[in-house]
Design an enzyme around this catalytic site. Structure first.
Site, short mmCIF file in Angstrom:
data_model
loop_
_atom_site.label_atom_id
_atom_site.label_comp_id
_atom_site.label_asym_id
_atom_site.label_seq_id
_atom_site.Cartn_x
_atom_site.Cartn_y
_atom_site.Cartn_z
N ASP A 163 0.84 -1.20 0.00
CA ASP A 163 0.00 0.00 0.00
C ASP A 163 0.88 1.25 0.00
O ASP A 163 1.87 1.33 0.73
CB ASP A 163 -0.86 -0.03 1.27
CG ASP A 163 -1.93 1.06 1.28
OD1 ASP A 163 -2.79 1.03 0.40
OD2 ASP A 163 -1.89 1.92 2.18
N GLU A 182 14.57 -15.19 0.01
CA GLU A 182 14.88 -16.24 0.99
C GLU A 182 13.76 -17.27 1.09
O GLU A 182 14.00 -18.43 1.38
CB GLU A 182 14.95 -15.60 2.38
CG GLU A 182 16.27 -15.42 2.98
CD GLU A 182 16.06 -14.78 4.35
OE1 GLU A 182 15.34 -15.35 5.18
OE2 GLU A 182 16.61 -13.68 4.55
C1 NOJ Z 1 -4.45 2.92 -0.97
C2 NOJ Z 1 -5.58 2.02 -0.65
O1 NOJ Z 1 -5.89 1.27 -1.79
C3 NOJ Z 1 -6.72 2.90 -0.20
O2 NOJ Z 1 -7.92 2.19 -0.10
C4 NOJ Z 1 -6.33 3.54 1.09
O3 NOJ Z 1 -7.34 4.46 1.48
C5 NOJ Z 1 -5.02 4.29 0.96
N1 NOJ Z 1 -4.02 3.56 0.23
C6 NOJ Z 1 -4.45 4.60 2.32
O4 NOJ Z 1 -3.98 3.43 2.92
#
Ligand code: NOJ
Length: 556
Positions: A221, A270
């Protein structure tokens, strides 16, 4: 002769064979499950891990290679789980660690790989670290794991710089003791300080925890956000949302992120097959991978994330953002393939996810109406491209965006912070319909956390199964052919053929794909044996009539 789906049975059916090679991810079709909206095992109206576990055979039969699960970790759910309070625990609303273990094992038995979401840019404000940082006060070393700063102005009443949150409003919130902390997203999502060795160590340990649990990879993310420019300099412009993805900002796509991914790659390697002692029984052979959610200004900068010693894949958001226009599609396809070739990473393709308007609505001429015909054509084009494709739950049913959710039911924090700019993410998160009848159309026995439109009964899995004209059967046939036609997902280029304006035609080994993006039928020479079409095509003595907004696959 009018044909919809050709007889695909002449290709040997091998979909129950797991893709077992080290390089399984290079042409994998990866299905995104959004846990709260996929299947509800305990009838509380919220999807959960036992629900997903029961439905794994559906995903195996659909023909995907891997399942990416959006976060199911302990979380106050300020941003639907992208605010993690404990990275090693399952939130009780989704189940237990035991359920996660069972899900991973069942998936592997079915030949499906599991990719979990990792949220390293920020924690929840309820994470132990942040609670300590707040309670210890200014000057505490525990505060240095986040970005705390005194404010500007005589009394420190102004934020430390001019950064704006992706969800709208300032990217800073003032703690009770007067210092401010940085949050690029909601205030409940404080950004971690990736200069701090404890942060780096903790995430290496979290990676190992889930790899030991048996997962096959991670979706990272905000992979472009971990490192902030030295001194946290002002941007000097407002409406920074408009700059996202167009410019290198002091908080996004900083070169320092790549060192982090190099250290993660060593861990993933790994756990990859040449080190089989680390694999638990029942695990699938092949590389453990990571895919970056990296919004960068260009595909060329995206390629930096997938150099051979970094992550394996990165989402191709430039493709997702492309309109339904032949010239623009051709340009983005070429540019994406060209950008990845020097780093020898597969290109990825994606049309929908839990953050964007579903493509059955987004690709329509006004971006607001349901146009499943165009969506089917777009999906078949995506699945014909070399590399790895991402499918978001429900797109295989042709689900539209839900545009009329009552405001009081919405949960997306972006809706509340920036209504009118980015308030639409709940509309792609409505629980998916499994049956035409019953509470929540088979999602669970106890309703669904967001209401499903009545019209979704006829879009349910049960209604579409066995109907050759359905979108579900189109996806099933396409994914079967992708496995069976040699080289469909493999390779790193396409060869464009001459085609009339608004039409795309490209050659892959043993395969031609024709796309009519116009709103008129076109008559073309028949290039081979019809394999699959997104809407009925007519083959006459003079050629094939490809209707408006239609993609056709041909075996040659
Ligand atoms: C990207 C994620 O896909 C989204 O849903 C989220 O709100 C933001 N990152 C923050 O984590």
């Amino acid at each position: 002769m009018t044909q919809y789906l050709a007889d695909t049975t002449r290709h040997p059916h091998t979909s129950d064979q797991p893709a077992a090679t080290a390089d399984w991810w290079r042409d994998a079709v990866i299905y995104q499950v959004y846990p709260r909206s996929f299947a509800d095992g305990n009838g509380d109206g919220m999807g959960d891990l036992p629900g997903i576990r029961e439905r794994l055979p559906y995903l195996r039969d659909l023909g995907v290679d891997a399942v990416w699960l959006s976060p199911f970790y302990a979380s106050p759910q300020a941003d639907a789980g992208y605010d993690v309070a404990d990275y090693r625990a399952v939130d009780p609303m989704f189940g237990t660690l035991h359920d996660a273990d069972g899900l991973i094992r069942d998936a592997h038995r079915l030949g499906l790989r599991i990719i979990v979401d990792l949220v390293p840019n920020h924690t929840s404000d309820q994470h132990e670290w942040f609670k300590q940082a707040v309670s210890e006060g200014p000057g505490s070393p525990l505060r240095q794991r986040y970005h705390f700063r005194p404010g500007k102005g005589a009394g420190g009443e102004l934020p430390p710089n001019d950064w704006e949150s992706v969800f709208g409003g300032p990217a800073w919130t003032r703690a009770a003791d007067g210092e401010w902390y940085l949050h690029l997203f909601a205030p409940e999502q404080p950004d971690l300080n990736w200069e701090h060795p404890a942060v780096q160590d903790e995430f290496r340990s979290i990676l190992r925890f889930w790899l030991d649990m048996g997962v096959d990879g991670f979706r990272i993310d905000v992979a472009h956000g971990l490192v902030k420019a030295d001194g946290l300099p002002d941007i000097g412009a407002h409406e920074q949302l408009k700059l996202l993805g167009n410019d290198v900002l002091p908080f996004f796509d900083q070169d320092g992120v790549h060192e982090i991914y190099r250290s993660w790659r060593r861990i993933l390697d790994e756990y990859s097959p040449s080190h089989s002692p680390n694999l638990r029984p029942g695990a699938l052979p092949g590389a453990r991978i990571a895919v970056a959610e990296a919004w960068t200004p260009t595909v060329e900068r995206t390629a930096n994330y997938v150099r051979s010693d970094e992550l394996h894949q990165a989402f191709n958001f430039q493709y997702l953002a492309t309109r339904w226009d032949a010239a623009e599609l051709r340009a983005v396809i070429d540019r994406s393939l060209d950008a990845m070739r020097p780093v020898a990473a597969p290109t990825t393709w994606v049309l929908s996810n839990h953050d964007v308007v579903r493509h059955a609505t987004r690709l329509s001429s006004d971006g607001k109406t349901y146009d499943v015909r165009r969506a089917r054509a777009a999906s078949l084009l995506m699945l014909a491209l070399p590399g790895s494709a991402y499918v978001y739950q429900g797109e295989e049913l042709g689900l539209p965006e839900v545009t009329d959710l009552p405001d009081e039911l919405r949960q997306d924090p972006a809706f509340f912070r920036a209504a009118g700019q980015d308030g639409f993410r709940d509309g792609c998160r409505v629980p998916i319909p499994w049956t035409s009848e019953g509470p929540s159309h088979g999602f669970g026995s106890g309703g669904s956390w967001l209401p499903q439109p009545e019209s979704w009964a006829r879009l349910s899995v049960a209604e579409q199964t066995g109907d050759p004209a359905s979108t579900l059967e189109l996806y099933r046939a396409a994914l079967r052919l992708r496995r069976e036609l040699p080289g469909l997902g493999a390779g790193e280029s396409v060869r464009w053929e001459d085609a009339p304006e608004g039409v795309l035609s490209f050659l892959r080994p043993g395969f031609v794909c024709t796309v009519n993006t116009t709103s008129e039928p076109v008559t073309l020479p028949v290039p081979g044996a019809l394999s699959l079409a997104s809407s009925a095509v007519e083959i006459t003595a003079t050629g094939v009539v490809v209707p408006a907004d239609t993609t056709v696959w041909w075996a040659v």
